[in-house]
Motif scaffolding. Structure first.
Motif, PDB file in Angstrom:
ATOM      1  N   GLU A  70       8.649  -4.853  10.373  1.00 30.03           N
ATOM      2  CA  GLU A  70       6.393  -4.254  10.110  1.00 30.03           C
ATOM      3  C   GLU A  70       5.984  -3.187   9.758  1.00 30.03           C
ATOM      4  O   GLU A  70       4.657  -3.028  10.165  1.00 30.03           O
ATOM      5  CB  GLU A  70       5.958  -3.779  12.590  1.00 30.03           C
ATOM      6  N   VAL A  71       7.531  -2.451   9.359  1.00 26.75           N
ATOM      7  CA  VAL A  71       6.619  -1.791   8.236  1.00 26.75           C
ATOM      8  C   VAL A  71       6.407  -1.819   6.860  1.00 26.75           C
ATOM      9  O   VAL A  71       7.482  -2.238   6.702  1.00 26.75           O
ATOM     10  CB  VAL A  71       7.530  -0.208   8.418  1.00 26.75           C
ATOM     11  N   ASN A  72       5.198  -1.853   6.427  1.00 26.60           N
ATOM     12  CA  ASN A  72       5.680  -2.950   5.019  1.00 26.60           C
ATOM     13  C   ASN A  72       4.022  -1.797   3.872  1.00 26.60           C
ATOM     14  O   ASN A  72       3.587  -2.284   2.884  1.00 26.60           O
ATOM     15  CB  ASN A  72       5.062  -4.110   5.127  1.00 26.60           C
ATOM     16  N   TYR A  73       4.366  -0.611   4.004  1.00 26.82           N
ATOM     17  CA  TYR A  73       3.984   0.464   3.365  1.00 26.82           C
ATOM     18  C   TYR A  73       4.933   1.773   2.730  1.00 26.82           C
ATOM     19  O   TYR A  73       6.018   2.003   3.114  1.00 26.82           O
ATOM     20  CB  TYR A  73       2.859   1.605   4.177  1.00 26.82           C
ATOM     21  N   GLY A  74       4.363   3.045   1.647  1.00 26.39           N
ATOM     22  CA  GLY A  74       4.577   4.042   1.224  1.00 26.39           C
ATOM     23  C   GLY A  74       4.268   5.045   1.710  1.00 26.39           C
ATOM     24  O   GLY A  74       2.909   5.257   1.681  1.00 26.39           O
ATOM     25  N   VAL A  75       5.432   5.865   1.790  1.00 29.98           N
ATOM     26  CA  VAL A  75       3.904   7.592   1.540  1.00 29.98           C
ATOM     27  C   VAL A  75       5.058   8.671   1.361  1.00 29.98           C
ATOM     28  O   VAL A  75       6.001   8.547   0.767  1.00 29.98           O
ATOM     29  CB  VAL A  75       4.700   7.792   3.548  1.00 29.98           C
ATOM     30  N   ASN A  76       4.094   9.124   0.803  1.00 30.23           N
ATOM     31  CA  ASN A  76       4.980  10.627   0.114  1.00 30.23           C
ATOM     32  C   ASN A  76       3.750  11.272   1.047  1.00 30.23           C
ATOM     33  O   ASN A  76       2.832  12.152   0.895  1.00 30.23           O
ATOM     34  CB  ASN A  76       4.117  10.594  -1.152  1.00 30.23           C
ATOM     35  N   TYR A  77       4.959  12.615   1.306  1.00 29.03           N
ATOM     36  CA  TYR A  77       4.449  13.959   2.382  1.00 29.03           C
ATOM     37  C   TYR A  77       5.562  15.148   2.054  1.00 29.03           C
ATOM     38  O   TYR A  77       7.267  14.328   1.585  1.00 29.03           O
ATOM     39  CB  TYR A  77       4.425  13.107   4.054  1.00 29.03           C
ATOM     40  N   LYS A  78       4.981  15.835   1.255  1.00 22.83           N
ATOM     41  CA  LYS A  78       5.959  17.141   0.843  1.00 22.83           C
ATOM     42  C   LYS A  78       7.339  16.568   0.739  1.00 22.83           C
ATOM     43  O   LYS A  78       7.975  16.760   0.709  1.00 22.83           O
ATOM     44  CB  LYS A  78       6.286  17.259   2.850  1.00 22.83           C
ATOM     45  N   GLY A  79       6.548  16.577  -1.069  1.00 23.74           N
ATOM     46  CA  GLY A  79       8.149  16.120  -1.633  1.00 23.74           C
ATOM     47  C   GLY A  79       8.994  15.205  -0.993  1.00 23.74           C
ATOM     48  O   GLY A  79       9.953  14.459  -2.170  1.00 23.74           O
ATOM     49  N   VAL A  80       8.634  14.468  -0.062  1.00 21.01           N
ATOM     50  CA  VAL A  80       9.894  12.881  -0.136  1.00 21.01           C
ATOM     51  C   VAL A  80       9.184  11.568  -0.005  1.00 21.01           C
ATOM     52  O   VAL A  80       7.750  11.636   0.800  1.00 21.01           O
ATOM     53  CB  VAL A  80      10.483  13.304   1.306  1.00 21.01           C
ATOM     54  N   ASP A 106       0.859  -1.243   0.315  1.00 19.53           N
ATOM     55  CA  ASP A 106       0.058  -0.222  -0.079  1.00 19.53           C
ATOM     56  C   ASP A 106       1.222   0.893   0.339  1.00 19.53           C
ATOM     57  O   ASP A 106       2.221   1.326   0.539  1.00 19.53           O
ATOM     58  CB  ASP A 106      -0.678  -0.279   1.019  1.00 19.53           C
ATOM     59  N   ARG A 107       0.511   2.053  -0.738  1.00 18.80           N
ATOM     60  CA  ARG A 107       1.064   4.065  -0.984  1.00 18.80           C
ATOM     61  C   ARG A 107       0.278   4.354  -0.195  1.00 18.80           C
ATOM     62  O   ARG A 107      -0.607   5.058  -0.714  1.00 18.80           O
ATOM     63  CB  ARG A 107       1.816   4.070  -2.083  1.00 18.80           C
ATOM     64  N   TYR A 108       0.663   6.028   0.496  1.00 18.88           N
ATOM     65  CA  TYR A 108      -0.750   6.306   0.871  1.00 18.88           C
ATOM     66  C   TYR A 108       0.322   8.293   0.529  1.00 18.88           C
ATOM     67  O   TYR A 108       1.975   8.084   0.463  1.00 18.88           O
ATOM     68  CB  TYR A 108      -0.428   6.598   2.276  1.00 18.88           C
ATOM     69  N   THR A 109      -0.656   8.953  -0.191  1.00 17.12           N
ATOM     70  CA  THR A 109      -0.297  10.200  -0.065  1.00 17.12           C
ATOM     71  C   THR A 109      -0.632  11.111   0.560  1.00 17.12           C
ATOM     72  O   THR A 109      -2.210  11.171   0.497  1.00 17.12           O
ATOM     73  CB  THR A 109      -0.601  11.066  -1.807  1.00 17.12           C
ATOM     74  N   LEU A 110      -0.434  11.760   1.374  1.00 11.05           N
ATOM     75  CA  LEU A 110      -0.409  12.810   2.376  1.00 11.05           C
ATOM     76  C   LEU A 110      -0.130  14.125   1.862  1.00 11.05           C
ATOM     77  O   LEU A 110       0.159  14.354   2.096  1.00 11.05           O
ATOM     78  CB  LEU A 110      -0.261  12.240   3.529  1.00 11.05           C
ATOM     79  N   ARG A 168      -4.000  16.663   6.673  1.00 10.24           N
ATOM     80  CA  ARG A 168      -5.628  17.009   5.557  1.00 10.24           C
ATOM     81  C   ARG A 168      -6.505  16.345   5.213  1.00 10.24           C
ATOM     82  O   ARG A 168      -7.013  15.574   5.470  1.00 10.24           O
ATOM     83  CB  ARG A 168      -5.878  18.688   5.902  1.00 10.24           C
ATOM     84  N   TYR A 169      -5.352  15.837   3.953  1.00 14.61           N
ATOM     85  CA  TYR A 169      -5.800  15.350   2.827  1.00 14.61           C
ATOM     86  C   TYR A 169      -5.116  13.319   3.520  1.00 14.61           C
ATOM     87  O   TYR A 169      -3.804  13.861   3.393  1.00 14.61           O
ATOM     88  CB  TYR A 169      -6.066  16.103   2.014  1.00 14.61           C
ATOM     89  N   ALA A 170      -5.496  12.209   2.835  1.00 12.83           N
ATOM     90  CA  ALA A 170      -4.601  11.141   2.757  1.00 12.83           C
ATOM     91  C   ALA A 170      -5.493  10.809   1.848  1.00 12.83           C
ATOM     92  O   ALA A 170      -6.366  10.633   1.634  1.00 12.83           O
ATOM     93  CB  ALA A 170      -4.848  10.337   3.901  1.00 12.83           C
ATOM     94  N   GLN A 171      -4.186   9.676   0.546  1.00 14.61           N
ATOM     95  CA  GLN A 171      -5.173   9.142   0.029  1.00 14.61           C
ATOM     96  C   GLN A 171      -4.653   7.410  -0.308  1.00 14.61           C
ATOM     97  O   GLN A 171      -3.372   7.679   0.428  1.00 14.61           O
ATOM     98  CB  GLN A 171      -5.123   9.634  -1.653  1.00 14.61           C
ATOM     99  N   ARG A 172      -4.940   6.750  -0.903  1.00 13.54           N
ATOM    100  CA  ARG A 172      -4.021   5.274  -0.658  1.00 13.54           C
ATOM    101  C   ARG A 172      -4.618   4.090  -1.797  1.00 13.54           C
ATOM    102  O   ARG A 172      -5.531   3.954  -2.819  1.00 13.54           O
ATOM    103  CB  ARG A 172      -5.255   4.276   0.716  1.00 13.54           C
ATOM    104  N   THR A 173      -2.913   4.044  -2.522  1.00 13.65           N
ATOM    105  CA  THR A 173      -3.260   2.728  -3.539  1.00 13.65           C
ATOM    106  C   THR A 173      -2.261   1.617  -3.619  1.00 13.65           C
ATOM    107  O   THR A 173      -2.070   2.197  -2.272  1.00 13.65           O
ATOM    108  CB  THR A 173      -3.211   3.361  -4.478  1.00 13.65           C
TER     109      THR A 173
END
Ligand code: FAD
Length: 395
Positions: free
Chosen positions: A334-344, A202-206, A253-258
């Motif tokens: 125990e961490v198996n996801y990705g995150v996109n946050y403020k260009g990182v 899973d990937r989260y765009t925050l 404020r916003y979060a999306q998942r794919t």
């Protein structure tokens, strides 16, 4: 991966494509609670601490404005099939691009074939040649883990810095789609294997900005007009889903998942090398300084998969370096996801947690400096620390 890819689920707002708009309307519709079976699972935070950085790596994307080079050239008595210049999409497009190169190589009618290069494109070319019945030798200056491919993020990013919209031929978008679909379907056969060379995560765009604001800002940061073709293959991966406030642990404020494919490159490239050797392939360490040196090879057919190295070897200045740096944090099983946050971009792989700064396509453009920048690495990890330090406190 680039920011536009992350935003692709909202990219069609007010844009073209009926199907795309439908898909988007579903993604951007009124926020309703997630179905119980689709709830965000308990997510463990990344331990984003500067002293957990165990290495900092830099890699150069071999970018060509017109897209990857796949033409055939005669050099002395050799037929050379080029297979280089895949920008930030080399792993993602590798199987499809190499299928095209191998078809051209096999058409020559020789069964003893050389591949120059042992990165993503060389290894997949060599594997496909073996499967097509050829005898194959890879000649390369480096092999994994020394190759640039080993320093990639490891995500499905088939249109990341792959071409400029106004520099491609009219048939390139369809060619790209062909490469993309062929690659994707080959990757399916690496799922569920020991060591997890390839897996879905899973990937989260925050963001604190709305998706539309983020999209507008990513367009402003792209004066060259990088090509984006994800709409053509939107059926391959799940749509971006808006997560209602309170349904996720992130403080934005916003979060999306794919969900998307992740390549655990340490395990995956070892698997590719081992499979190649077990099936009878050979690897020799050789550096070429000019195309005329190919005359030393016994083989008459050569696939040239030298990546950024093609710029010097073939004097091909259409290959532009796009620098990318990764800070590697100690893996957390125990961490198996990705995150996109403020260009990182943070993505938990089995062989390390990737923290990559600069998702905008222009970051690192025409920068051939391969020296790691420790201060920049630490600053991206500190930004991640702000996010994970607040996790679970608001939504
Ligand atoms: C920071 C970063 C993150 C990335 N993330 C992703 C991602 O998540 N997903 C994705 O799909 N793509 C990603 N990419 C892009 C991807 O890494 C490249 O497109 C890909 O590695 C190119 O592979 P290659 O086989 O063409 O080149 P390389 O890996 O550079 O391999 C070239 C081979 O040719 C050999 N060679 C070169 N010159 C010579 C010579 N003169 N003589 C002999 N041998 C030679 C080299 O030794 C090597 O074996 C990323 C790139 C960067 C920089």
């Amino acid at each position: 991966m680039n920011r536009r890819s992350f935003l692709s689920g909202v990219a069609a707002v007010g844009l073209t494509g009926c199907a795309r708009q439908l898909k988007t309307a579903r993604a951007r519709g009124p926020l309703t609670p997630l179905a119980p079976y689709d709830a965000v699972p308990k997510l463990m935070p990344v331990r984003a601490e500067v002293d957990r950085i165990f290495r900092v790596t830099v890699c150069l994307r071999p970018f060509r404005a017109s897209g990857p080079r796949l033409d055939v050239e005669r050099v002395g008595d050799k037929t050379v099939i080029h297979n280089y210049g895949h920008g930030g999409s080399g792993w993602s497009l590798s199987w499809g691009s190499s299928s095209i190169a191998v078809e051209k190589a096999m058409q020559v009618g020789e069964r003893d074939v050389a591949v120059i290069g042992c990165g993503a494109l060389g290894l997949t070319s060599a594997t496909l040649l073996l499967r097509a019945g050829a005898k194959v030798t890879i000649y390369a200056k480096e092999r994994p883990p020394e190759v640039r491919s080993a320093r990639a993020t490891g995500t499905w990013s088939p249109d990341s810095r792959v071409a400029l919209t106004n520099s491609v031929t009219p048939d390139f978008p369809a060619l790209w789609e062909n490469m993309c679909r062929r690659s994707f379907h080959t990757y399916e056969s690496y799922l569920g294997m020991a060591g997890n060379p390839v897996e879905w995560t899973d990937r989260y765009t925050l963001s604190d900005n709305s998706p539309a604001e983020d999209l507008a800002s990513s367009r402003r940061e792209d004066p060259l007009g990088f090509a984006h073709y994800q709409d053509r293959v939107a059926d391959l991966t799940p749509r971006n889903l808006d997560l209602p406030p309170g349904s996720h642990p992130f403080p934005t404020r916003y979060a999306q998942r794919t969900s998307s494919l992740m390549f655990n490159i340490a395990a995956y490239s070892r698997q590719l090398v081992n499979d190649f050797l077990v099936e009878g392939g050979k690897i020799e360490r050789v550096e070429f300084h000019a195309p005329t040196e190919l005359s030393q090879l016994a083989q008459k057919v050569v696939i040239n998969a030298t990546g950024y190295g093609a710029r010097a070897l073939w004097k091909d200045e259409s290959v532009v370096p796009v620098r990318g740096q990764i800070a590697w944090l100690i893996p957390q099983p125990e961490v198996n996801y990705g995150v996109n946050y403020k260009g990182v971009y943070i993505m938990a792989r089995r062989d390390g947690i990737v923290v990559q700064q600069g998702l905008s396509d222009m970051v690192g453009y025409n920068d051939a400096n391969e020296t790691p920048d420790r201060a920049a690495a630490e600053s991206s990890v500190q930004l991640a620390a702000q996010l994970f330090g607040q996790m679970g406190k608001a939504g």
